[in-house]
Design a protein around this motif. Structure first.
Motif, PDB file in Angstrom:
ATOM      1  N   SER A 233       0.821  -1.215   0.000  1.00 51.24           N
ATOM      2  CA  SER A 233       0.000   0.000   0.000  1.00 51.24           C
ATOM      3  C   SER A 233       0.852   1.261   0.000  1.00 51.24           C
ATOM      4  O   SER A 233       0.361   2.346  -0.313  1.00 51.24           O
ATOM      5  CB  SER A 233      -0.937   0.002   1.209  1.00 51.24           C
ATOM      6  N   LYS A 234       2.132   1.139   0.348  1.00 55.92           N
ATOM      7  CA  LYS A 234       3.018   2.294   0.385  1.00 55.92           C
ATOM      8  C   LYS A 234       3.647   2.596  -0.973  1.00 55.92           C
ATOM      9  O   LYS A 234       4.339   3.600  -1.128  1.00 55.92           O
ATOM     10  CB  LYS A 234       4.131   2.061   1.412  1.00 55.92           C
ATOM     11  N   LEU A 235       3.436   1.732  -1.950  1.00 54.94           N
ATOM     12  CA  LEU A 235       4.005   1.965  -3.274  1.00 54.94           C
ATOM     13  C   LEU A 235       3.146   2.956  -4.044  1.00 54.94           C
ATOM     14  O   LEU A 235       1.921   3.002  -3.883  1.00 54.94           O
ATOM     15  CB  LEU A 235       4.093   0.653  -4.055  1.00 54.94           C
ATOM     16  N   ASN A 236       3.798   3.729  -4.883  1.00 53.06           N
ATOM     17  CA  ASN A 236       3.035   4.609  -5.767  1.00 53.06           C
ATOM     18  C   ASN A 236       2.225   3.785  -6.757  1.00 53.06           C
ATOM     19  O   ASN A 236       1.061   4.077  -7.034  1.00 53.06           O
ATOM     20  CB  ASN A 236       3.976   5.550  -6.527  1.00 53.06           C
ATOM     21  N   THR A 237       2.861   2.758  -7.304  1.00 49.40           N
ATOM     22  CA  THR A 237       2.199   1.860  -8.246  1.00 49.40           C
ATOM     23  C   THR A 237       2.628   0.437  -7.932  1.00 49.40           C
ATOM     24  O   THR A 237       3.825   0.168  -7.796  1.00 49.40           O
ATOM     25  CB  THR A 237       2.587   2.192  -9.705  1.00 49.40           C
ATOM     26  N   ALA A 238       1.669  -0.443  -7.791  1.00 51.53           N
ATOM     27  CA  ALA A 238       1.988  -1.848  -7.527  1.00 51.53           C
ATOM     28  C   ALA A 238       2.435  -2.530  -8.816  1.00 51.53           C
ATOM     29  O   ALA A 238       2.111  -2.092  -9.923  1.00 51.53           O
ATOM     30  CB  ALA A 238       0.777  -2.565  -6.944  1.00 51.53           C
ATOM     31  N   PRO A 255       7.092 -17.650 -19.570  1.00 50.57           N
ATOM     32  CA  PRO A 255       7.439 -16.742 -18.469  1.00 50.57           C
ATOM     33  C   PRO A 255       6.259 -15.874 -18.052  1.00 50.57           C
ATOM     34  O   PRO A 255       5.452 -15.456 -18.884  1.00 50.57           O
ATOM     35  CB  PRO A 255       8.565 -15.888 -19.064  1.00 50.57           C
ATOM     36  N   ILE A 256       6.177 -15.652 -16.751  1.00 51.79           N
ATOM     37  CA  ILE A 256       5.272 -14.644 -16.199  1.00 51.79           C
ATOM     38  C   ILE A 256       6.175 -13.497 -15.748  1.00 51.79           C
ATOM     39  O   ILE A 256       6.984 -13.656 -14.836  1.00 51.79           O
ATOM     40  CB  ILE A 256       4.462 -15.185 -15.018  1.00 51.79           C
ATOM     41  N   VAL A 257       6.063 -12.371 -16.411  1.00 52.07           N
ATOM     42  CA  VAL A 257       7.025 -11.283 -16.228  1.00 52.07           C
ATOM     43  C   VAL A 257       6.399 -10.162 -15.397  1.00 52.07           C
ATOM     44  O   VAL A 257       5.423  -9.544 -15.819  1.00 52.07           O
ATOM     45  CB  VAL A 257       7.480 -10.728 -17.592  1.00 52.07           C
ATOM     46  N   PRO A 258       6.964  -9.894 -14.196  1.00 53.01           N
ATOM     47  CA  PRO A 258       6.455  -8.781 -13.394  1.00 53.01           C
ATOM     48  C   PRO A 258       7.140  -7.479 -13.800  1.00 53.01           C
ATOM     49  O   PRO A 258       8.291  -7.474 -14.247  1.00 53.01           O
ATOM     50  CB  PRO A 258       6.837  -9.185 -11.968  1.00 53.01           C
ATOM     51  N   ALA A 259       6.439  -6.373 -13.635  1.00 46.80           N
ATOM     52  CA  ALA A 259       7.003  -5.063 -13.987  1.00 46.80           C
ATOM     53  C   ALA A 259       6.058  -3.988 -13.475  1.00 46.80           C
ATOM     54  O   ALA A 259       4.972  -4.262 -12.960  1.00 46.80           O
ATOM     55  CB  ALA A 259       7.188  -4.946 -15.506  1.00 46.80           C
ATOM     56  N   GLY A 260       6.515  -2.734 -13.633  1.00 42.28           N
ATOM     57  CA  GLY A 260       5.625  -1.596 -13.464  1.00 42.28           C
ATOM     58  C   GLY A 260       5.507  -1.001 -12.087  1.00 42.28           C
ATOM     59  O   GLY A 260       4.789  -0.023 -11.905  1.00 42.28           O
ATOM     60  N   ALA A 264       8.912   6.126  -4.373  1.00 46.68           N
ATOM     61  CA  ALA A 264       9.952   7.104  -4.076  1.00 46.68           C
ATOM     62  C   ALA A 264      11.025   6.519  -3.170  1.00 46.68           C
ATOM     63  O   ALA A 264      12.121   7.070  -3.068  1.00 46.68           O
ATOM     64  CB  ALA A 264       9.337   8.336  -3.419  1.00 46.68           C
ATOM     65  N   ASN A 265      10.723   5.383  -2.529  1.00 45.58           N
ATOM     66  CA  ASN A 265      11.639   4.850  -1.525  1.00 45.58           C
ATOM     67  C   ASN A 265      12.239   3.497  -1.873  1.00 45.58           C
ATOM     68  O   ASN A 265      13.047   2.975  -1.104  1.00 45.58           O
ATOM     69  CB  ASN A 265      10.917   4.732  -0.178  1.00 45.58           C
ATOM     70  N   TYR A 266      11.843   2.914  -3.014  1.00 45.91           N
ATOM     71  CA  TYR A 266      12.317   1.574  -3.331  1.00 45.91           C
ATOM     72  C   TYR A 266      12.746   1.468  -4.789  1.00 45.91           C
ATOM     73  O   TYR A 266      12.125   2.057  -5.685  1.00 45.91           O
ATOM     74  CB  TYR A 266      11.221   0.535  -3.076  1.00 45.91           C
ATOM     75  N   ASN A 267      13.817   0.706  -4.996  1.00 44.62           N
ATOM     76  CA  ASN A 267      14.163   0.204  -6.319  1.00 44.62           C
ATOM     77  C   ASN A 267      13.677  -1.234  -6.408  1.00 44.62           C
ATOM     78  O   ASN A 267      13.568  -1.927  -5.390  1.00 44.62           O
ATOM     79  CB  ASN A 267      15.678   0.261  -6.550  1.00 44.62           C
TER      80      ASN A 267
END
Length: 466
Positions: A233-238, A255-260, A264-267
């Motif tokens: 919930s703290k992410l700008n975009t999940a 493959p199931i590819v996650p992205a997106g 502001a606080n995580y890479n």
């Protein structure tokens, strides 16, 4: 002699030693002489001594040092200073004059006082460069110190959204850049830049599976590496996840590819999952037919055995099969070909369906009878209609394969005793149209198969009561 002269100083015969003015009276006491008293004034001047205050320094909060001084010349033996130097009041860092205060040598001296200063300093403030931090790091005390431990060092942040000061420690709230300032009274302030890097999160797509041809399941991901009690919930975009497989992709692994994801606080480090498309175990047959010919009974997927008959002119049939799963495989007698050659007589055709999974199988047996050649067709030559189950009907081989046939039976006089279009082995030796049994004897028949070829002929003998 004049030894009888006496001198007084302010009426005392003791010579004065203290600075001041004294009335001096000299008197002659001699019987041989008389003389008036001689008077005068004796002035003893105060001795001037230069007193030089010594400059002093102290740190804020320390007690005052002893205020000392130097003198230009020593006082007379037995004379001592009394009192002490003092300074202008105040405790804040700054410069304060050291004054003569109560310092004195008495009236015999004039003090030429030369002042100095007491300097109250805040100390020397030291603030080393700040080492970079990462969002989620623990609170830390910055590397700041002062030569004056009596004065508190104040810390402040120019961006409380990034970092604040809690109990003298830097408390990180977000990734970014912030200036931390250390201040101390009398020592000034020093600012240092603090760079706070983003924390790292690993986003892993969950493995999923589905049957071939089915819609994709909802792809989900799991996160590892949240700090400070954060969650998605703290992410700008999940993060979202997609696959390269399409609805029609064959069974296999994709493959199931996650992205997106953004924050502001995580890479984010992404790890793909695997979509397994499972081959169907569906061997269902929607329809099965033979051409030419007709299956008996009518096709029902639950029935696995059928018969069909064709005349001798048909030496090859086409098996048509419609599968529920288009990726299942149907083999006809072990071959993908749908055409099957027929030999005269009985032919067994095996239809085997193998599901996508390569394991599940389903089979159907077609017993196909191909009639004999027209020249080989025979008819029974004895008819014994006594209902004993033997030769009760006149049987013409394969006649059912020729529905357009015409059959005629004649007596010895050439009269037609039986005729039928589309004969199907049902004659029991009765007179045509009356049902009256024909008498025993030999009869002549002509069979036209309706194929345009010459009919064939023969004799049939009716025997009764035997």
């Amino acid at each position: 002699g004049l030894t009888s002269i006496s001198i007084t100083y302010n009426g005392s015969s003791a010579p004065p030693t203290q600075a001041g003015s004294y009335a001096v009276v000299a008197s002659l006491s001699n019987s041989n002489y008389t003389a008036p008293d001689a008077t005068g004034t004796l002035t003893i001047l105060p001795k001037t001594i230069t007193v030089r205050a010594e400059a002093k320094t102290k740190n804020y909060g320390d007690t005052d040092p002893l205020l000392t001084f130097t003198i230009s010349t020593a006082p007379a033996s037995g004379d001592y200073f009394t009192g002490s130097l003092s300074r202008v009041p105040g405790e804040n860092p700054g410069t304060y004059a050291i004054v003569q205060g109560s310092l004195s040598l008495g009236n015999n001296y004039i003090l030429n006082y030369q002042p100095a200063n007491l300097s109250i300093t805040g100390g020397m403030l030291n603030f080393a460069a700040l080492t970079g931090k990462t969002y989620g790091d623990a609170d830390f005390r910055p590397p700041v110190s002062s030569s004056n431990s009596n004065i508190a060092i104040d810390l402040s942040s120019d961006n409380p959204a990034i970092a604040t000061i809690v109990n003298g420690q830097v408390h990180i709230l977000a990734a970014g850049t912030v200036n931390i300032t250390a201040s101390q009274a009398g020592a000034g302030s020093i600012s240092r830049q603090l760079n706070i890097a983003k924390a790292g999160i690993t986003v892993t797509a969950n493995n999923q599976s589905r049957l071939y041809g089915a819609a994709d399941p909802v792809f989900t991901v799991v996160y590892s590496g949240f700090v400070n009690g954060d969650d998605v919930s703290k992410l700008n975009t999940a993060a979202t996840a997609v696959t390269t497989a399409s609805l029609s992709s064959p069974a296999g692994h994709y493959p199931i590819v996650p992205a997106g994801a953004s924050s502001a606080n995580y890479n984010f480090n992404y790890i793909s999952g695997i979509l397994t498309i499972v081959a169907l175990n569906n061997t269902d047959v929607i329809s099965l037919s033979i051409n030419p010919g007709t299956l008996s009974p009518a096709f029902n997927a639950q029935n696995h055995n059928y018969t069909a008959s064709v005349d001798n002119s048909i030496d090859r049939v086409l098996i048509s099969i419609n599968l529920s799963d288009v990726n299942a495989v149907a083999l006809i007698n072990g071959s993908p070909s749908r055409g099957v050659s027929l030999n005269p007589g009985n032919n067994t055709i095996v239809v085997e369906v193998t599901a996508q999974d390569g394991k599940t199988k389903n089979s159907y047996i077609l017993n196909v009878y191909r009639g004999m050649s027209e020249g080989s067709i025979t008819a029974t030559n004895i008819l014994t209609p006594n209902n004993d189950g033997k030769n009760d009907r006149w049987v013409i081989q394969d006649i059912e394969l020729y529905p357009n046939n015409n059959v005629k039976v004649f007596d010895r006089a050439g009269r037609i005793v039986y005729t039928k279009h589309g004969y199907n082995n049902e004659w029991d030796g009765a007179l045509n149209g009356t049902g009256e049994p024909l008498t025993e004897g030999t009869y002549y028949y002509i069979v036209d198969l309706g194929t345009g070829k010459s009919p064939f002929k023969g004799f049939i003998t009716i025997i009764r009561n035997r």
